[in-house]
Design a protein around this motif. Structure first.
Motif, PDB file in Angstrom:
ATOM      1  N   LEU A  59       0.835  -1.347  -0.090  1.00 24.08           N
ATOM      2  CA  LEU A  59      -0.125  -0.054  -0.067  1.00 24.08           C
ATOM      3  C   LEU A  59       0.967   1.308  -0.123  1.00 24.08           C
ATOM      4  O   LEU A  59       0.270   2.487  -0.553  1.00 24.08           O
ATOM      5  CB  LEU A  59      -1.094   0.156   1.325  1.00 24.08           C
ATOM      6  CG  LEU A  59      -2.036  -0.952   1.360  1.00 24.08           C
ATOM      7  CD1 LEU A  59      -2.707  -1.057   2.461  1.00 24.08           C
ATOM      8  CD2 LEU A  59      -3.200  -0.629   0.211  1.00 24.08           C
ATOM      9  N   VAL A  60       2.021   1.327   0.507  1.00 20.98           N
ATOM     10  CA  VAL A  60       3.012   2.376   0.552  1.00 20.98           C
ATOM     11  C   VAL A  60       4.213   1.900   0.118  1.00 20.98           C
ATOM     12  O   VAL A  60       4.796   0.727   0.318  1.00 20.98           O
ATOM     13  CB  VAL A  60       2.954   2.615   2.207  1.00 20.98           C
ATOM     14  CG1 VAL A  60       4.110   3.695   2.500  1.00 20.98           C
ATOM     15  CG2 VAL A  60       1.589   3.365   2.576  1.00 20.98           C
ATOM     16  N   VAL A  61       4.971   2.918  -0.507  1.00 17.57           N
ATOM     17  CA  VAL A  61       6.354   2.644  -0.739  1.00 17.57           C
ATOM     18  C   VAL A  61       7.130   3.891  -0.075  1.00 17.57           C
ATOM     19  O   VAL A  61       6.634   4.868  -0.175  1.00 17.57           O
ATOM     20  CB  VAL A  61       6.632   2.441  -2.321  1.00 17.57           C
ATOM     21  CG1 VAL A  61       5.930   1.447  -2.926  1.00 17.57           C
ATOM     22  CG2 VAL A  61       6.065   3.824  -3.094  1.00 17.57           C
ATOM     23  N   SER A  62       8.516   3.666   0.139  1.00 19.27           N
ATOM     24  CA  SER A  62       9.283   4.626   0.895  1.00 19.27           C
ATOM     25  C   SER A  62      10.516   4.881  -0.046  1.00 19.27           C
ATOM     26  O   SER A  62      11.019   3.756  -0.501  1.00 19.27           O
ATOM     27  CB  SER A  62       9.284   4.620   1.868  1.00 19.27           C
ATOM     28  OG  SER A  62      10.217   3.517   2.402  1.00 19.27           O
ATOM     29  N   GLU A  63      11.131   6.038   0.055  1.00 19.35           N
ATOM     30  CA  GLU A  63      12.577   6.032  -0.254  1.00 19.35           C
ATOM     31  C   GLU A  63      13.647   7.019   0.640  1.00 19.35           C
ATOM     32  O   GLU A  63      12.698   7.680   1.152  1.00 19.35           O
ATOM     33  CB  GLU A  63      12.982   6.438  -1.685  1.00 19.35           C
ATOM     34  CG  GLU A  63      12.193   7.767  -1.926  1.00 19.35           C
ATOM     35  CD  GLU A  63      12.436   8.273  -3.402  1.00 19.35           C
ATOM     36  OE1 GLU A  63      13.330   8.041  -4.138  1.00 19.35           O
ATOM     37  OE2 GLU A  63      11.667   9.137  -3.989  1.00 19.35           O
ATOM     38  N   LYS A  64      14.632   6.694   0.795  1.00 23.00           N
ATOM     39  CA  LYS A  64      15.354   7.600   1.728  1.00 23.00           C
ATOM     40  C   LYS A  64      16.250   8.154   0.933  1.00 23.00           C
ATOM     41  O   LYS A  64      17.223   7.675  -0.080  1.00 23.00           O
ATOM     42  CB  LYS A  64      16.139   6.604   2.759  1.00 23.00           C
ATOM     43  CG  LYS A  64      16.817   7.199   3.777  1.00 23.00           C
ATOM     44  CD  LYS A  64      17.405   6.370   4.798  1.00 23.00           C
ATOM     45  CE  LYS A  64      17.890   7.296   6.189  1.00 23.00           C
ATOM     46  NZ  LYS A  64      18.223   6.512   7.102  1.00 23.00           N
ATOM     47  N   GLY A  66      19.103  10.965   1.744  1.00 20.19           N
ATOM     48  CA  GLY A  66      20.118  11.369   2.879  1.00 20.19           C
ATOM     49  C   GLY A  66      19.370  10.789   4.108  1.00 20.19           C
ATOM     50  O   GLY A  66      19.528   9.788   4.142  1.00 20.19           O
ATOM     51  N   ARG A  67      18.901  11.691   5.051  1.00 17.67           N
ATOM     52  CA  ARG A  67      18.376  10.971   6.356  1.00 17.67           C
ATOM     53  C   ARG A  67      16.989  11.283   6.392  1.00 17.67           C
ATOM     54  O   ARG A  67      16.441  11.015   7.541  1.00 17.67           O
ATOM     55  CB  ARG A  67      19.026  12.227   7.581  1.00 17.67           C
ATOM     56  CG  ARG A  67      20.714  12.104   7.649  1.00 17.67           C
ATOM     57  CD  ARG A  67      20.989  13.271   8.483  1.00 17.67           C
ATOM     58  NE  ARG A  67      20.371  13.004   9.924  1.00 17.67           N
ATOM     59  CZ  ARG A  67      21.015  13.188  11.188  1.00 17.67           C
ATOM     60  NH1 ARG A  67      22.200  13.827  11.029  1.00 17.67           N
ATOM     61  NH2 ARG A  67      20.340  13.026  12.238  1.00 17.67           N
ATOM     62  N   VAL A  68      16.326  11.386   5.327  1.00 14.32           N
ATOM     63  CA  VAL A  68      14.959  11.729   5.260  1.00 14.32           C
ATOM     64  C   VAL A  68      14.294  10.569   4.462  1.00 14.32           C
ATOM     65  O   VAL A  68      14.623  10.338   3.267  1.00 14.32           O
ATOM     66  CB  VAL A  68      14.394  13.098   4.645  1.00 14.32           C
ATOM     67  CG1 VAL A  68      12.874  13.164   4.673  1.00 14.32           C
ATOM     68  CG2 VAL A  68      15.047  14.044   5.479  1.00 14.32           C
ATOM     69  N   ARG A  69      13.379   9.680   5.222  1.00  7.60           N
ATOM     70  CA  ARG A  69      12.861   8.658   4.329  1.00  7.60           C
ATOM     71  C   ARG A  69      11.212   9.155   4.293  1.00  7.60           C
ATOM     72  O   ARG A  69      10.322   9.759   5.130  1.00  7.60           O
ATOM     73  CB  ARG A  69      12.435   7.367   5.373  1.00  7.60           C
ATOM     74  CG  ARG A  69      11.732   6.307   4.652  1.00  7.60           C
ATOM     75  CD  ARG A  69      11.724   5.070   5.493  1.00  7.60           C
ATOM     76  NE  ARG A  69      13.081   4.607   5.368  1.00  7.60           N
ATOM     77  CZ  ARG A  69      13.397   3.706   4.322  1.00  7.60           C
ATOM     78  NH1 ARG A  69      12.924   3.720   3.277  1.00  7.60           N
ATOM     79  NH2 ARG A  69      14.939   3.449   4.431  1.00  7.60           N
ATOM     80  N   THR A  70      11.042   9.434   2.915  1.00  8.36           N
ATOM     81  CA  THR A  70       9.877   9.887   2.262  1.00  8.36           C
ATOM     82  C   THR A  70       8.748   8.523   2.007  1.00  8.36           C
ATOM     83  O   THR A  70       9.286   7.674   1.125  1.00  8.36           O
ATOM     84  CB  THR A  70       9.698  10.985   1.242  1.00  8.36           C
ATOM     85  OG1 THR A  70      10.679  11.938   1.568  1.00  8.36           O
ATOM     86  CG2 THR A  70       8.535  11.415   0.841  1.00  8.36           C
ATOM     87  N   CYS A  71       7.591   8.927   2.191  1.00  2.74           N
ATOM     88  CA  CYS A  71       6.539   7.452   2.079  1.00  2.74           C
ATOM     89  C   CYS A  71       5.519   8.106   0.930  1.00  2.74           C
ATOM     90  O   CYS A  71       5.232   9.399   1.052  1.00  2.74           O
ATOM     91  CB  CYS A  71       5.940   7.131   3.242  1.00  2.74           C
ATOM     92  SG  CYS A  71       7.119   6.536   4.394  1.00  2.74           S
ATOM     93  N   ARG A  72       4.921   7.306   0.133  1.00  2.00           N
ATOM     94  CA  ARG A  72       3.974   7.721  -0.403  1.00  2.00           C
ATOM     95  C   ARG A  72       3.066   6.478  -0.836  1.00  2.00           C
ATOM     96  O   ARG A  72       3.395   5.225  -0.680  1.00  2.00           O
ATOM     97  CB  ARG A  72       4.272   8.115  -2.095  1.00  2.00           C
ATOM     98  CG  ARG A  72       5.075   7.303  -2.735  1.00  2.00           C
ATOM     99  CD  ARG A  72       5.460   7.860  -4.223  1.00  2.00           C
ATOM    100  NE  ARG A  72       6.300   7.062  -4.892  1.00  2.00           N
ATOM    101  CZ  ARG A  72       5.901   5.929  -5.615  1.00  2.00           C
ATOM    102  NH1 ARG A  72       4.709   5.532  -5.469  1.00  2.00           N
ATOM    103  NH2 ARG A  72       6.772   4.841  -6.205  1.00  2.00           N
ATOM    104  N   ILE A  73       1.634   6.855  -1.262  1.00  2.00           N
ATOM    105  CA  ILE A  73       0.672   5.615  -1.856  1.00  2.00           C
ATOM    106  C   ILE A  73       1.281   5.193  -2.676  1.00  2.00           C
ATOM    107  O   ILE A  73       1.597   5.626  -3.816  1.00  2.00           O
ATOM    108  CB  ILE A  73      -0.812   6.232  -1.718  1.00  2.00           C
ATOM    109  CG1 ILE A  73      -1.130   6.698  -0.386  1.00  2.00           C
ATOM    110  CG2 ILE A  73      -1.579   5.259  -2.337  1.00  2.00           C
ATOM    111  CD1 ILE A  73      -1.600   5.858   0.637  1.00  2.00           C
ATOM    112  N   GLU A  74       0.868   3.741  -3.039  1.00  2.00           N
ATOM    113  CA  GLU A  74       1.062   3.002  -4.182  1.00  2.00           C
ATOM    114  C   GLU A  74      -0.451   2.697  -4.616  1.00  2.00           C
ATOM    115  O   GLU A  74      -0.958   1.849  -4.198  1.00  2.00           O
ATOM    116  CB  GLU A  74       1.835   1.593  -3.855  1.00  2.00           C
ATOM    117  CG  GLU A  74       1.816   0.754  -5.089  1.00  2.00           C
ATOM    118  CD  GLU A  74       2.461   1.296  -6.174  1.00  2.00           C
ATOM    119  OE1 GLU A  74       1.888   1.388  -7.417  1.00  2.00           O
ATOM    120  OE2 GLU A  74       3.571   2.035  -6.079  1.00  2.00           O
ATOM    121  N   PRO A  75      -0.859   3.465  -5.573  1.00  4.44           N
ATOM    122  CA  PRO A  75      -2.411   3.460  -6.028  1.00  4.44           C
ATOM    123  C   PRO A  75      -2.482   1.985  -6.779  1.00  4.44           C
ATOM    124  O   PRO A  75      -3.770   1.848  -6.354  1.00  4.44           O
ATOM    125  CB  PRO A  75      -2.302   4.387  -7.346  1.00  4.44           C
ATOM    126  CG  PRO A  75      -1.086   5.370  -7.078  1.00  4.44           C
ATOM    127  CD  PRO A  75      -0.116   4.540  -6.523  1.00  4.44           C
TER     128      PRO A  75
END
Length: 109
Positions: A59-64, A66-75
């Motif tokens: 349902l969610v994918v993320s990528e890192k 630097g030091r920040v992990r960002t998440c987004r919906i997987e439609p």
């Protein structure tokens, strides 16, 4: 079989109110883990565990970066769950329409 397993994981992930809150937030757009954690009354490691469940479900994918992990919906994963629900809703609507038709016919007799 793959679709059933995917659906099982998606519904299992969405069974938890904290994970649903995260998905609701991500429906507005990508967010960092700290942004997702801010409104929740839990530790950052607990938020990470919930995110792992959401990612394992697809349902969610993320990528890192630097030091920040960002998440987004997987439609695509949400679309599969939505399609499953829509198929069941259509089935029950047809059944209820047939029942209404039957009741109308027997009422007129």
């Amino acid at each position: 079989m793959f679709r059933d397993t995917t659906l099982d994981l998606a519904f299992q992930a969405l069974a938890d109110p904290s994970r649903r809150a995260m998905v609701d937030r991500l429906a507005q757009g990508p967010a960092s883990v700290s942004e997702l954690a801010k409104p929740l009354a839990m530790s950052l490691p607990a938020v990470m565990q919930h995110l792992q469940v959401l990612e394992a479900s697809g349902l969610v994918v993320s990528e890192k970066i630097g030091r920040v992990r960002t998440c987004r919906i997987e439609p695509k994963a949400l679309s599969q769950a939505e399609q499953w629900i829509a198929e069941r809703r259509a089935l029950w609507e047809r059944r209820l329409d047939r029942l209404a038709q039957f009741l109308d016919e027997t009422e007129n007799d």
